[in-house]
Design a protein around this motif. Structure first.
Motif, PDB file in Angstrom:
ATOM      1  N   GLY A 421      10.230 -17.898 -13.427  1.00  0.00           N
ATOM      2  CA  GLY A 421      10.926 -17.931 -12.143  1.00  0.00           C
ATOM      3  C   GLY A 421      10.209 -18.814 -11.136  1.00  0.00           C
ATOM      4  O   GLY A 421      10.839 -19.582 -10.398  1.00  0.00           O
ATOM      5  N   ALA A 422       8.864 -18.729 -11.102  1.00  0.00           N
ATOM      6  CA  ALA A 422       8.091 -19.557 -10.177  1.00  0.00           C
ATOM      7  C   ALA A 422       8.226 -21.028 -10.528  1.00  0.00           C
ATOM      8  O   ALA A 422       8.381 -21.887  -9.654  1.00  0.00           O
ATOM      9  CB  ALA A 422       6.630 -19.129 -10.208  1.00  0.00           C
ATOM     10  N   ALA A 423       8.159 -21.337 -11.824  1.00  0.00           N
ATOM     11  CA  ALA A 423       8.278 -22.733 -12.252  1.00  0.00           C
ATOM     12  C   ALA A 423       9.657 -23.284 -11.916  1.00  0.00           C
ATOM     13  O   ALA A 423       9.806 -24.426 -11.464  1.00  0.00           O
ATOM     14  CB  ALA A 423       8.015 -22.833 -13.748  1.00  0.00           C
ATOM     15  N   LEU A 424      10.680 -22.447 -12.122  1.00  0.00           N
ATOM     16  CA  LEU A 424      12.049 -22.880 -11.812  1.00  0.00           C
ATOM     17  C   LEU A 424      12.227 -23.085 -10.310  1.00  0.00           C
ATOM     18  O   LEU A 424      12.875 -24.044  -9.875  1.00  0.00           O
ATOM     19  CB  LEU A 424      13.023 -21.817 -12.328  1.00  0.00           C
ATOM     20  CG  LEU A 424      14.498 -22.205 -12.387  1.00  0.00           C
ATOM     21  CD1 LEU A 424      14.711 -23.435 -13.262  1.00  0.00           C
ATOM     22  CD2 LEU A 424      15.329 -21.040 -12.932  1.00  0.00           C
ATOM     23  N   ALA A 425      11.619 -22.196  -9.522  1.00  0.00           N
ATOM     24  CA  ALA A 425      11.716 -22.313  -8.060  1.00  0.00           C
ATOM     25  C   ALA A 425      11.108 -23.618  -7.585  1.00  0.00           C
ATOM     26  O   ALA A 425      11.684 -24.337  -6.747  1.00  0.00           O
ATOM     27  CB  ALA A 425      11.028 -21.126  -7.397  1.00  0.00           C
ATOM     28  N   MET A 426       9.913 -23.975  -8.110  1.00  0.00           N
ATOM     29  CA  MET A 426       9.266 -25.215  -7.704  1.00  0.00           C
ATOM     30  C   MET A 426      10.084 -26.431  -8.116  1.00  0.00           C
ATOM     31  O   MET A 426      10.187 -27.418  -7.375  1.00  0.00           O
ATOM     32  CB  MET A 426       7.854 -25.279  -8.314  1.00  0.00           C
ATOM     33  CG  MET A 426       6.872 -24.334  -7.634  1.00  0.00           C
ATOM     34  SD  MET A 426       5.156 -24.549  -8.153  1.00  0.00           S
ATOM     35  CE  MET A 426       5.207 -23.755  -9.751  1.00  0.00           C
ATOM     36  N   SER A 427      10.707 -26.357  -9.281  1.00  0.00           N
ATOM     37  CA  SER A 427      11.527 -27.480  -9.746  1.00  0.00           C
ATOM     38  C   SER A 427      12.757 -27.661  -8.857  1.00  0.00           C
ATOM     39  O   SER A 427      13.144 -28.786  -8.520  1.00  0.00           O
ATOM     40  CB  SER A 427      11.942 -27.234 -11.198  1.00  0.00           C
ATOM     41  OG  SER A 427      12.749 -28.303 -11.665  1.00  0.00           O
ATOM     42  N   ILE A 428      13.370 -26.527  -8.481  1.00  0.00           N
ATOM     43  CA  ILE A 428      14.557 -26.606  -7.598  1.00  0.00           C
ATOM     44  C   ILE A 428      14.172 -27.184  -6.239  1.00  0.00           C
ATOM     45  O   ILE A 428      14.880 -28.033  -5.678  1.00  0.00           O
ATOM     46  CB  ILE A 428      15.185 -25.201  -7.446  1.00  0.00           C
ATOM     47  CG1 ILE A 428      15.814 -24.764  -8.771  1.00  0.00           C
ATOM     48  CG2 ILE A 428      16.239 -25.205  -6.331  1.00  0.00           C
ATOM     49  CD1 ILE A 428      16.258 -23.313  -8.788  1.00  0.00           C
ATOM     50  N   LEU A 429      13.034 -26.742  -5.701  1.00  0.00           N
ATOM     51  CA  LEU A 429      12.574 -27.270  -4.417  1.00  0.00           C
ATOM     52  C   LEU A 429      12.291 -28.762  -4.512  1.00  0.00           C
ATOM     53  O   LEU A 429      12.623 -29.539  -3.597  1.00  0.00           O
ATOM     54  CB  LEU A 429      11.321 -26.525  -3.962  1.00  0.00           C
ATOM     55  CG  LEU A 429      11.517 -25.062  -3.536  1.00  0.00           C
ATOM     56  CD1 LEU A 429      10.181 -24.422  -3.205  1.00  0.00           C
ATOM     57  CD2 LEU A 429      12.454 -24.958  -2.338  1.00  0.00           C
ATOM     58  N   ASP A 430      11.668 -29.194  -5.615  1.00  0.00           N
ATOM     59  CA  ASP A 430      11.399 -30.625  -5.795  1.00  0.00           C
ATOM     60  C   ASP A 430      12.686 -31.429  -5.811  1.00  0.00           C
ATOM     61  O   ASP A 430      12.786 -32.503  -5.198  1.00  0.00           O
ATOM     62  CB  ASP A 430      10.631 -30.844  -7.117  1.00  0.00           C
ATOM     63  CG  ASP A 430       9.180 -30.398  -7.022  1.00  0.00           C
ATOM     64  OD1 ASP A 430       8.685 -30.278  -5.895  1.00  0.00           O
ATOM     65  OD2 ASP A 430       8.565 -30.177  -8.079  1.00  0.00           O
ATOM     66  N   GLU A 431      13.704 -30.910  -6.514  1.00  0.00           N
ATOM     67  CA  GLU A 431      14.993 -31.616  -6.608  1.00  0.00           C
ATOM     68  C   GLU A 431      15.656 -31.731  -5.232  1.00  0.00           C
ATOM     69  O   GLU A 431      16.166 -32.803  -4.867  1.00  0.00           O
ATOM     70  CB  GLU A 431      15.910 -30.868  -7.580  1.00  0.00           C
ATOM     71  CG  GLU A 431      17.304 -31.466  -7.735  1.00  0.00           C
ATOM     72  CD  GLU A 431      17.318 -32.796  -8.476  1.00  0.00           C
ATOM     73  OE1 GLU A 431      18.350 -33.492  -8.438  1.00  0.00           O
ATOM     74  OE2 GLU A 431      16.277 -33.144  -9.091  1.00  0.00           O
ATOM     75  N   ALA A 432      15.647 -30.634  -4.482  1.00  0.00           N
ATOM     76  CA  ALA A 432      16.255 -30.656  -3.145  1.00  0.00           C
ATOM     77  C   ALA A 432      15.519 -31.626  -2.226  1.00  0.00           C
ATOM     78  O   ALA A 432      16.131 -32.349  -1.435  1.00  0.00           O
ATOM     79  CB  ALA A 432      16.267 -29.253  -2.542  1.00  0.00           C
ATOM     80  N   MET A 433      14.178 -31.672  -2.340  1.00  0.00           N
ATOM     81  CA  MET A 433      13.389 -32.592  -1.513  1.00  0.00           C
ATOM     82  C   MET A 433      13.691 -34.043  -1.869  1.00  0.00           C
ATOM     83  O   MET A 433      13.776 -34.902  -0.992  1.00  0.00           O
ATOM     84  CB  MET A 433      11.903 -32.306  -1.695  1.00  0.00           C
ATOM     85  CG  MET A 433      11.421 -31.049  -0.981  1.00  0.00           C
ATOM     86  SD  MET A 433       9.665 -30.783  -1.257  1.00  0.00           S
ATOM     87  CE  MET A 433       8.999 -32.307  -0.591  1.00  0.00           C
TER      88      MET A 433
END
Length: 780
Positions: A421-433
């Motif tokens: 979940g943490a890894a997925l959260a960071m990936s989603i944040l990177d994509e949005a940024m």
């Protein structure tokens, strides 16, 4: 904006509050249909309109929206051929009146409300239509007798028939009261009847129209009244037909103006809607935000709009400038979700023209989309888990997000394995940024605490937790990741210290380092906040001190001016005394002149005594007359032009006697004068200094004096002064213009000249000099 997003952020609750502030049904409708605007120009105009309305409310003015209703359904009926009833016509008249009063009210306001005034200029008064309706219908929606001559005649007949019927019925009551259940006249089936006892039906005679619930009373129309009631009914039908004709005519007139009336209602609804926004802003203690399209959000002491002011905790928040993503960590019920909703809701409000609950100077951006994944939206029907429900929503968001988006993630990556979940959260944040969006996300994952330190444009934040009280403070700390506080809370709750120490040994070195770093950051943050508050208090004290000093300086300045005024009043009195002394000196001089011949140096000395007898005013006034104080130190040269201050006469330096004395040629006289009484003059400049005393300044003496038009005494006084000054100026000959007239002035001039010790001869002017109206005197 997406309807689901508006619902998640509870924007509908804002529109409901807004509709409660509207005064008209049209304004309420516009309030409930309010949606955020995505045009920067349109949003700025909406904000300016709201701010103008707030300005009006600050002046304690209340716009008169009373009597205005939504008449659009009635207008539609009038156009398609329907006949409006009296109540509908009255509503239209009242709306016209209300619109005109609203327009007049706003036009009279002197504040700068150009947008509101431009809006209400579109209202057409339609006074003639209003008067026509009010002429036919009263305030209770009754058609008036004077609506038409025919209706007035019909109603006169109705009143006549009713009077005759009542007269007959009253005679029945008087003569047959024993047959009646009650001595009253009543109406059944629009016909006048009497309440007759059931057992006397046959003896009373007439038509039964109704009976009581018990059956003991019959409502009967006597046979003698049947014809009168029939005639009354016939006239009543004529009345109804005439009323319909009047209403039909009014409806036609209304239909002719339906476009203008539609526009009036639209403008009035818009004005009411604007003032509803202003009233909501006042209730929320809101401020007008600056609007940009650069994705910048900056709010000081912002509050959630739906939490009561007495309960909400205000927070500062900023995003879009130095950083584009905020990751908020902290315990449950600490206020993370409230912060997300506050930012999202304030953004939607700003884009809708509403002011936001924050301090002045706040700034918000216009976004094309505001996305929110907040709360547990698990779908039982679709048999989706919490994680699946959130992920479905996030997939939809990520397909639409761009650099004009604000994205709010609550518990990003929750509901699944913590590491994944943490890894997925960071990936989603990177994509949005990468897509340029502005993102605020909350999370429990400790891995995300270090996320902000490894990414540009990302900053950590947390909600503060008071370990002492075991309660969240709901304060947002930007730049500080949240701590779990599990050990501190367990200690406060009474868990054995040995168990806590054993638990600490199970934590890895990295986790301990992170917690220590977070603790240090929190301490630094608190210290910074304390220092900021101390500095702010010091600033307030300094401003107060500055204001006090300015006030005291103002008082000192006023007192000083008062003292100056008092001093000058004393000086004026001294000048009055000096003038009296001067007059005495002049009289003595005249006496000497008449008794003996006065020498030149005696005359000059007397003149000097006359001038020096005048006291100087305060140093302040005297200083104003001295242009260059250092001129005393300047050495004068031969042939320099100077002003002799004691005589107020122009002269020329002949030679220097000593360091402080000069020989000066003044007219025909050669005088010894000290340096401080001489003022250098620029060459080729004729100058006579203005005296520092209130005595009237003398102008440069001319070779002639005109006394025509003066009274005798005044002319003689002017002549005496002129001859004295002419003598000092070195004139050999002067011309006195006295005119011919009655000869009084001429005789006075000749008498004065004859007795003057320095006039050697005189003669009448020649023809080209003015003839007998002029006397020319030779000075010796």
């Amino acid at each position: 904006m997406n309807e689901r997003m508006l619902r998640v952020l509870e924007f509908n609750k804002i529109t409901e509050q807004l509709s409660n502030e509207a005064a008209t049904s049209v304004g309420k409708e516009l309030s409930l249909r309010l949606t955020p605007n995505r045009s920067l120009k349109a949003v700025q105009k909406l904000q300016d309109e709201t701010d103008e309305a707030v300005t009006v409310l600050r002046l304690n003015l209340s716009v008169p929206f009373g009597g205005i209703t939504d008449i659009r359904p009635s207008l539609k009926r009038s156009v398609i051929g329907g006949v409006l009833n009296p109540n509908e016509c009255l509503e239209i008249a009242n709306t016209i009146y209300g619109g005109r009063k609203t327009k007049q009210f706003i036009e009279k306001i002197e504040a700068d409300i150009s947008l509101l005034k431009e809006l209400i200029q579109q209202i057409d008064p339609l006074q003639q239509l209003e008067q026509q309706i009010k002429k036919c219908i009263d305030d209770q929606a009754n058609v008036l007798d004077q609506a038409s001559p025919k209706l007035q005649s019909i109603r006169s007949s109705i009143r006549t028939y009713e009077a005759r019927i009542r007269e007959k019925l009253n005679s029945y009551i008087r003569t047959k009261s024993k047959l009646l259940s009650d001595a009253i006249i009543t109406i059944r089936n629009e016909r006048y009847v009497l309440p007759v006892k059931h057992e006397h039906r046959s003896s009373f005679g007439g038509i039964v129209h109704d009976q009581s619930s018990s059956g003991q009373t019959l409502f009967m129309e006597p046979n003698a009244l049947v014809e009168l009631n029939n005639e009354l009914q016939a006239v009543s039908v004529q009345e109804e037909q005439e009323i319909q004709a009047i209403l039909y005519k009014l409806t036609e007139q209304i239909a002719e103006q339906q476009d203008t009336l539609y526009e009036n209602v639209k403008v009035l609804g818009e004005a009411d809607f604007i003032f509803a926004r202003a009233r909501l802003a006042q209730k929320m203690k809101a401020a007008m935000p600056k609007i940009n399209d650069a994705g910048i959000i900056k709010m000081k002491q912002a509050r959630h709009p739906l939490i009561p002011h007495s309960e909400v905790v205000a927070n500062d928040i900023e995003i879009g400038n130095e950083f584009h993503t905020i990751v908020i960590t902290g315990p449950n019920t600490g206020g993370k979700t409230v912060t997300l909703k506050m930012v999202g809701l304030c953004t939607l409000m700003a884009q809708s023209g509403l002011q936001i609950p924050a301090l002045d100077g706040c700034e918000l951006s216009v976004f094309d989309h505001v996305f929110a994944d907040i709360g547990d939206e698990q779908s039982i029907e679709q048999n989706l888990s919490t994680f699946s429900s959130h992920m479905t929503n996030i997939v939809s968001i990520m397909d639409q997000v761009n650099d004009q988006s604000l994205v709010l993630f609550d518990e990003l990556g929750a509901g699944t394995d913590p590491q994944e979940g943490a890894a997925l959260a960071m990936s989603i944040l990177d994509e949005a940024m990468e897509k340029g969006a502005r993102v605020i996300a909350t999370t429990h994952y400790p891995e995300l605490k270090a996320y902000g330190y490894n990414r540009d444009k990302v900053i950590n934040a947390s909600v503060e937790f008071d370990v002492e009280s075991l309660q969240p403070t709901y304060r947002l700390l930007i730049g500080v990741p949240g701590r779990s506080n599990a050990f501190e809370i367990s200690t406060r709750l009474g868990l054995k210290q040995s168990i806590i120490e054993r638990a600490k040994n199970h934590i890895g070195i990295d986790s301990k380092s992170v917690e220590s770093m977070i603790s240090a950051l929190e301490q630094s943050k608190r210290q910074a906040i304390k220092e900021y508050e101390d500095a702010h208090n010091l600033l307030l004290e300094s401003e107060k001190l500055k204001a006090d000093l300015e006030q005291k300086w103002k008082q000192f300045d006023e007192q000083r001016e008062a003292l100056y005024k008092k001093t000058e009043e004393k000086a004026e009195k001294a000048l009055t005394n000096a003038r009296e002394q001067a007059e005495t000196i002049v009289k003595e001089m005249r006496l000497k002149q008449s008794n003996s011949t006065m020498k030149e140096h005696e005359w000059i000395e007397a003149k000097r005594l006359l001038d020096t007898s005048m006291p100087r005013l305060s140093n302040r006034q005297a200083d104003n007359n001295v242009e260059h104080k250092d001129e005393i130190l300047k050495e004068l040269q031969k042939n320099d032009e100077v002003l002799v201050k004691t005589f107020n006469q122009q002269g020329t330096i002949l030679e220097k006697i000593s360091s402080n004395e000069y020989f000066v040629q003044v007219g025909m006289m050669k005088l010894k004068i000290q340096r401080q009484h001489l003022k250098p003059l620029k060459k080729e400049t004729t100058y006579v200094e203005k005296q520092t005393t209130p005595i009237k300044s003398q102008s440069l003496i001319k070779p002639q004096l005109d006394v025509r038009g003066l009274r005798y005494e005044e002319a003689m006084h002017e002549l005496e002064k002129y001859l004295d000054n002419a003598l000092l100026s070195g004139f050999n000959q002067v011309t006195i213009i006295h005119g011919k007239g009655t000869g009084a002035l001429r005789k006075g001039v000749l008498k004065n000249i004859e007795n003057h010790p320095h006039i050697s001869s005189y003669r009448v002017g020649s023809m080209n000099e003015g003839g007998s109206g002029v006397t020319i005197a030779e000075i010796k």
